[in-house]
Scaffold this motif. Structure first.
Motif, PDB file in Angstrom:
ATOM      1  N   ASN A 106     -28.356 -12.388  30.758  1.00 46.11           N
ATOM      2  CA  ASN A 106     -29.583 -13.015  31.404  1.00 46.11           C
ATOM      3  C   ASN A 106     -30.909 -12.923  30.643  1.00 46.11           C
ATOM      4  N   ILE A 107     -30.693 -12.060  30.494  1.00 44.55           N
ATOM      5  CA  ILE A 107     -32.425 -11.918  29.447  1.00 44.55           C
ATOM      6  C   ILE A 107     -31.796 -12.760  28.220  1.00 44.55           C
ATOM      7  N   LYS A 108     -30.900 -11.672  27.644  1.00 44.62           N
ATOM      8  CA  LYS A 108     -30.314 -12.168  25.763  1.00 44.62           C
ATOM      9  C   LYS A 108     -30.762 -13.272  25.402  1.00 44.62           C
ATOM     10  N   ILE A 109     -29.729 -14.071  26.258  1.00 47.24           N
ATOM     11  CA  ILE A 109     -30.017 -16.015  26.430  1.00 47.24           C
ATOM     12  C   ILE A 109     -31.449 -16.171  26.885  1.00 47.24           C
ATOM     13  N   ALA A 110     -32.233 -15.814  27.746  1.00 46.21           N
ATOM     14  CA  ALA A 110     -34.234 -16.015  27.548  1.00 46.21           C
ATOM     15  C   ALA A 110     -34.097 -16.144  26.857  1.00 46.21           C
ATOM     16  N   LYS A 111     -33.904 -14.670  26.260  1.00 47.92           N
ATOM     17  CA  LYS A 111     -34.918 -14.254  25.183  1.00 47.92           C
ATOM     18  C   LYS A 111     -34.554 -15.284  23.560  1.00 47.92           C
ATOM     19  N   TYR A 112     -33.123 -15.906  23.766  1.00 53.31           N
ATOM     20  CA  TYR A 112     -32.556 -16.936  22.795  1.00 53.31           C
ATOM     21  C   TYR A 112     -32.808 -18.294  23.033  1.00 53.31           C
ATOM     22  N   VAL A 113     -33.330 -18.804  24.338  1.00 58.44           N
ATOM     23  CA  VAL A 113     -33.579 -19.954  24.405  1.00 58.44           C
ATOM     24  C   VAL A 113     -35.064 -19.632  24.234  1.00 58.44           C
ATOM     25  N   LEU A 148     -23.215 -22.137  37.549  1.00 59.21           N
ATOM     26  CA  LEU A 148     -23.926 -22.002  36.629  1.00 59.21           C
ATOM     27  C   LEU A 148     -24.819 -23.097  37.191  1.00 59.21           C
ATOM     28  N   LYS A 149     -25.415 -23.825  37.723  1.00 62.52           N
ATOM     29  CA  LYS A 149     -26.337 -23.692  38.318  1.00 62.52           C
ATOM     30  C   LYS A 149     -27.895 -22.798  38.381  1.00 62.52           C
ATOM     31  N   ALA A 150     -26.919 -21.858  38.980  1.00 63.80           N
ATOM     32  CA  ALA A 150     -27.913 -20.745  40.147  1.00 63.80           C
ATOM     33  C   ALA A 150     -28.262 -19.683  38.775  1.00 63.80           C
ATOM     34  N   ILE A 151     -26.864 -20.126  37.518  1.00 66.14           N
ATOM     35  CA  ILE A 151     -27.164 -18.973  36.606  1.00 66.14           C
ATOM     36  C   ILE A 151     -28.198 -19.306  35.708  1.00 66.14           C
ATOM     37  N   LYS A 152     -28.544 -20.837  35.449  1.00 63.50           N
ATOM     38  CA  LYS A 152     -29.185 -21.813  34.696  1.00 63.50           C
ATOM     39  C   LYS A 152     -31.175 -20.883  35.314  1.00 63.50           C
ATOM     40  N   GLU A 154     -31.107 -18.929  37.416  1.00 62.27           N
ATOM     41  CA  GLU A 154     -31.894 -17.219  36.696  1.00 62.27           C
ATOM     42  C   GLU A 154     -32.073 -17.150  35.671  1.00 62.27           C
ATOM     43  N   ILE A 155     -32.061 -17.250  34.269  1.00 56.66           N
ATOM     44  CA  ILE A 155     -32.159 -17.867  33.132  1.00 56.66           C
ATOM     45  C   ILE A 155     -33.847 -18.048  32.694  1.00 56.66           C
ATOM     46  N   VAL A 156     -33.370 -19.600  33.549  1.00 54.42           N
ATOM     47  CA  VAL A 156     -35.293 -19.951  33.278  1.00 54.42           C
ATOM     48  C   VAL A 156     -36.582 -18.635  34.062  1.00 54.42           C
ATOM     49  N   ALA A 157     -36.083 -17.791  35.132  1.00 55.03           N
ATOM     50  CA  ALA A 157     -36.711 -16.975  35.719  1.00 55.03           C
ATOM     51  C   ALA A 157     -37.110 -15.772  33.849  1.00 55.03           C
ATOM     52  N   ASN A 161     -40.295 -14.535  33.051  1.00 52.41           N
ATOM     53  CA  ASN A 161     -40.848 -13.174  33.391  1.00 52.41           C
ATOM     54  C   ASN A 161     -41.449 -12.707  31.642  1.00 52.41           C
ATOM     55  N   LEU A 162     -40.145 -13.413  30.802  1.00 49.99           N
ATOM     56  CA  LEU A 162     -40.566 -13.061  29.389  1.00 49.99           C
ATOM     57  C   LEU A 162     -41.336 -13.302  28.353  1.00 49.99           C
ATOM     58  N   ARG A 163     -42.339 -14.573  28.989  1.00 47.77           N
ATOM     59  CA  ARG A 163     -43.662 -15.226  28.519  1.00 47.77           C
ATOM     60  C   ARG A 163     -44.457 -14.329  29.236  1.00 47.77           C
ATOM     61  N   GLY A 164     -44.239 -13.606  30.019  1.00 50.99           N
ATOM     62  CA  GLY A 164     -45.920 -13.215  31.186  1.00 50.99           C
ATOM     63  C   GLY A 164     -45.651 -13.322  32.110  1.00 50.99           C
ATOM     64  N   GLY A 165     -44.822 -14.242  32.738  1.00 49.95           N
ATOM     65  CA  GLY A 165     -45.072 -14.919  34.309  1.00 49.95           C
ATOM     66  C   GLY A 165     -44.460 -13.584  34.974  1.00 49.95           C
ATOM     67  N   SER A 166     -44.202 -13.571  36.137  1.00 49.54           N
ATOM     68  CA  SER A 166     -44.064 -13.387  37.113  1.00 49.54           C
ATOM     69  C   SER A 166     -42.431 -13.600  38.544  1.00 49.54           C
ATOM     70  N   VAL A 167     -41.834 -13.579  38.571  1.00 43.78           N
ATOM     71  CA  VAL A 167     -40.635 -14.109  39.265  1.00 43.78           C
ATOM     72  C   VAL A 167     -40.298 -13.545  39.986  1.00 43.78           C
ATOM     73  N   MET A 168     -39.627 -14.124  41.839  1.00 46.13           N
ATOM     74  CA  MET A 168     -39.309 -13.319  42.785  1.00 46.13           C
ATOM     75  C   MET A 168     -37.986 -13.327  42.601  1.00 46.13           C
ATOM     76  N   SER A 169     -37.164 -12.411  42.937  1.00 42.96           N
ATOM     77  CA  SER A 169     -36.203 -13.011  42.863  1.00 42.96           C
ATOM     78  C   SER A 169     -35.779 -13.209  44.118  1.00 42.96           C
ATOM     79  N   ARG A 170     -33.959 -13.823  44.192  1.00 43.70           N
ATOM     80  CA  ARG A 170     -34.042 -14.893  45.133  1.00 43.70           C
ATOM     81  C   ARG A 170     -33.796 -14.329  46.774  1.00 43.70           C
ATOM     82  N   ASP A 171     -33.509 -12.744  46.900  1.00 44.81           N
ATOM     83  CA  ASP A 171     -33.269 -11.813  48.021  1.00 44.81           C
ATOM     84  C   ASP A 171     -35.403 -12.096  48.422  1.00 44.81           C
TER      85      ASP A 171
END
Length: 184
Positions: A106-113, A148-152, A154-157, A161-171
């Motif tokens: 997910n982190i690698k895909i997010a970087k590529y997005v 698929l929607k759940a993974i998408k 997570e990738i948006v989250a 994160n990579l842009r400097g924001g913060s994200v809470m996990s679903r738990d």
């Protein structure tokens, strides 16, 4: 008996051979996805002008780490298409998602997005998925629409994160977690 070795003994070519085998295996796995109809090359993105196939090639061949891959893209794509046409049988394995590290993917895909290599802007007419969705299916294997929607999400989250924001996990999230700011 001499203590010196011939230059040929030092360079067996093995690392180069292993690298070539790895490249071929990447091409072959992309070609299998193309042959099985899980991947398309009919939907160029208006943002980066790459099709889902080209975006996946850039992802699999680490275009961020190896920018020269963009120059080699037409040749790699031709090889993948050629391999896909020559596939007579499929060694399709049951995909076990326990073997993959979802967070790393997910982190690698997010970087590529974020870098614009993978887009979610153009749905393929042949597979009815965007390049991002096709990349997710390629990396995760068969998924339900809900998965698929759940993974998408997570990738948006991860993008946030990579842009400097913060994200809470679903738990960590609960509806009553946030209090009215006026109380403070």
């Amino acid at each position: 008996m001499s203590d010196s070795k011939d230059p040929q003994e030092f360079d067996s070519g093995e690392p180069n051979q292993n690298e070539q085998e790895e490249i071929y295996l990447k091409k072959e796995s992309i070609a299998e996805a193309l042959s099985l109809g899980f991947l398309s090359h009919d939907n160029p993105s208006p943002k980066n002008l790459y099709t889902a196939l080209e975006q996946l090639i850039l992802f699999e061949f680490d275009a961020i780490e190896n920018p020269e891959i963009k120059k080699e893209l037409p040749e790699i794509k031709m090889d993948v298409v050629s391999i896909s046409r020559g596939i007579q049988y499929f060694d399709y394995e049951i995909f076990d998602r326990k073997d993959i590290d979802e967070k790393v993917i997910n982190i690698k895909i997010a970087k590529y997005v974020i870098r614009g290599y993978i887009t979610d802007d153009n749905i393929s007419d042949t597979v009815s998925l965007t390049a991002l969705e096709q990349t997710i299916y390629f990396k995760y294997g068969p998924l339900s629409f809900e998965e698929l929607k759940a993974i998408k999400r997570e990738i948006v989250a991860e993008q946030i994160n990579l842009r400097g924001g913060s994200v809470m996990s679903r738990d960590e999230y609960t509806k009553d977690q946030y209090r009215n700011a006026i109380q403070y």
